[in-house]
Scaffold this active site. Structure first.
Site, PDB file in Angstrom:
ATOM      1  N   SER A 182       0.806  -1.219   0.000  1.00 42.87           N
ATOM      2  CA  SER A 182       0.000   0.000   0.000  1.00 42.87           C
ATOM      3  C   SER A 182       0.840   1.270   0.000  1.00 42.87           C
ATOM      4  O   SER A 182       0.314   2.362  -0.197  1.00 42.87           O
ATOM      5  CB  SER A 182      -0.906   0.010   1.230  1.00 42.87           C
ATOM      6  OG  SER A 182      -0.120   0.144   2.409  1.00 42.87           O
ATOM      7  N   GLY A 183       2.127   1.126   0.266  1.00 46.74           N
ATOM      8  CA  GLY A 183       2.975   2.294   0.446  1.00 46.74           C
ATOM      9  C   GLY A 183       3.073   2.740   1.886  1.00 46.74           C
ATOM     10  O   GLY A 183       3.699   3.747   2.198  1.00 46.74           O
ATOM     11  N   ASP A 232       2.706  -0.850   7.415  1.00 42.06           N
ATOM     12  CA  ASP A 232       2.215  -2.186   7.743  1.00 42.06           C
ATOM     13  C   ASP A 232       2.494  -3.191   6.629  1.00 42.06           C
ATOM     14  O   ASP A 232       2.975  -4.301   6.877  1.00 42.06           O
ATOM     15  CB  ASP A 232       0.717  -2.128   8.048  1.00 42.06           C
ATOM     16  CG  ASP A 232       0.399  -1.327   9.298  1.00 42.06           C
ATOM     17  OD1 ASP A 232       1.240  -1.298  10.207  1.00 42.06           O
ATOM     18  OD2 ASP A 232      -0.690  -0.729   9.369  1.00 42.06           O
ATOM     19  N   CYS A 277     -14.699  -2.688   0.055  1.00 46.31           N
ATOM     20  CA  CYS A 277     -13.435  -2.757  -0.676  1.00 46.31           C
ATOM     21  C   CYS A 277     -12.726  -4.081  -0.406  1.00 46.31           C
ATOM     22  O   CYS A 277     -12.178  -4.703  -1.323  1.00 46.31           O
ATOM     23  CB  CYS A 277     -12.546  -1.586  -0.278  1.00 46.31           C
ATOM     24  SG  CYS A 277     -10.986  -1.530  -1.192  1.00 46.31           S
ATOM     25  N   CYS A 301     -11.517   4.520   2.270  1.00 50.63           N
ATOM     26  CA  CYS A 301     -10.627   3.477   1.760  1.00 50.63           C
ATOM     27  C   CYS A 301     -10.109   3.792   0.363  1.00 50.63           C
ATOM     28  O   CYS A 301     -10.880   4.014  -0.564  1.00 50.63           O
ATOM     29  CB  CYS A 301     -11.391   2.149   1.747  1.00 50.63           C
ATOM     30  SG  CYS A 301     -10.439   0.748   1.169  1.00 50.63           S
TER      31      CYS A 301
END
Length: 363
Positions: free
Chosen positions: A8-9, A12, A104, A196
């Protein structure tokens, strides 16, 4: 074994990829672009000429290069609009409070993403979610403050057999420490918030790009007096305290209901009794477990306390939830997620809310 990690960049997913690589898996990164501020006419989303998701991709690439793993990219912009954002706007128009993160996960991260990962030869997929799989059953993460099982309750249960959650046993401060010790570029990057894949926005300005403003009266639910003007019912949710639109009145007040037909926003001053209910109906129920308990706990909002409850199964798609006590700010449209201890059994979406056997008229 080959693992495709959703990058995701953020910190985590970066630590998830690092830990799996360290364990000896063949790790591949896959970045999803689900929103494009240029395509979707979103001037609120452009900062210094860079779309937030472009910056996320740059960060994900730096992480993957540093770890020494490949990074692929896939665009689900149309699919996200069709299955998540359109639902989001539709629910807002109805005066409900949608949860795009739940949708999502169901339609993008744990459906389309999985299919793309399989094309790359994945034996497993992994994400940076804080959740655990115990004997194939979805459970809360060790870090209860970050637990994200709430957002995974609507996923097709068959998906979980090929999923890994590397952060399920780790608390967030330790994740930050691992990232810092290893020198990951996202170690101190702020956690994403907001809608999201769209990110943090001025909500009202953002929504007004897609839904026309429709101002109306704010009414005191007790006195029935007009006390202000709202900017559109889609901008408010039950229990909201700030930015309600009542100027000059310093008395503590809350949003407690909406009348979509007459375009009225109801508020309560001081008296929080109007925020409480003792029953609700969940619709479009999805189970990810074979368990069908009559006694359980229900979580109505992410990070809210679990509410002890009894379930009455009305049919395959609808459940009557009777709280053992009362619950505050239970809101139509939100997910009601069912737990048995730490195990997440599934969820439905709040259809109607009741108190003392009567449907709350002001919802």
């Amino acid at each position: 074994m080959k693992v495709v990690v959703g990058m995701s960049g953020g910190v985590d997913s970066a630590v998830s990829a690092y830990l799996l690589d360290k364990e000896g898996y063949e790790v591949i990164g896959l970045f999803m672009k689900n929103w494009d501020s240029n395509i979707n006419s979103d001037p609120e989303g452009i900062t210094d000429g860079i779309c937030p998701q472009e910056q996320d991709f740059i960060d994900a690439k730096k992480v993957c290069d540093y770890i020494g793993i490949p990074l692929y990219r896939v665009d689900f912009i149309k699919e996200y609009w069709d299955t998540v954002f359109s639902y989001f706007l539709s629910e807002l128009k109805k005066g409900r409070t949608p949860n795009p993160d739940v949708m999502c996960n169901k339609y993008i991260k744990f459906d389309l993403f999985v299919k793309e990962a399989k094309k790359l030869g994945a034996d497993y997929i992994a994400t940076g979610h804080y959740a655990r799989l115990i004997d194939g059953k979805l459970a809360k993460a060790v870090d209860k403050n970050k637990d994200q099982s709430y957002f995974l309750a609507y996923v097709n249960k068959d998906i979980f057999k090929d999923v890994l959650f590397p952060l399920g046993e780790i608390e967030k401060p330790e994740v930050r420490k691992i990232a810092s010790d290893y020198g990951l570029v996202t170690a101190s990057k702020k956690d994403s918030t907001g809608i999201c894949f769209i990110g943090e926005r001025n909500f009202q300005k953002f929504i007004h790009n897609y839904l026309k403003e429709n101002p109306g009266d704010i009414i005191d639910v007790k006195t029935k007096e007009v006390v202000g003007r709202h900017t559109g019912l889609m901008n408010y949710t039950i229990g909201q305290r700030r930015n309600v639109g009542i100027s000059g009145n310093l008395e503590k007040h809350f949003v407690c209901g909406k009348d979509v037909k007459n375009n009225i926003l109801y508020v309560t001053f001081g008296d929080e009794e109007y925020l409480y209910s003792d029953e609700c109906i969940l619709e479009n129920v999805n189970f990810i477990s074979d368990e069908r308990p009559t006694k359980c706990t229900i979580k109505f909002r992410y990070r809210s306390e679990d509410v002890p409850a009894e379930l009455v199964y009305l049919d395959d798609n609808n459940i009557l939830v009777k709280y053992r006590g009362r619950a505050k700010s239970v809101t139509p449209g939100q997910a009601g997620v069912i737990y048995l201890g730490d195990e997440c059994l599934g969820c439905g979406f709040i259809k109607e809310v009741y108190k003392n056997g009567e449907k709350l008229w002001y919802l």
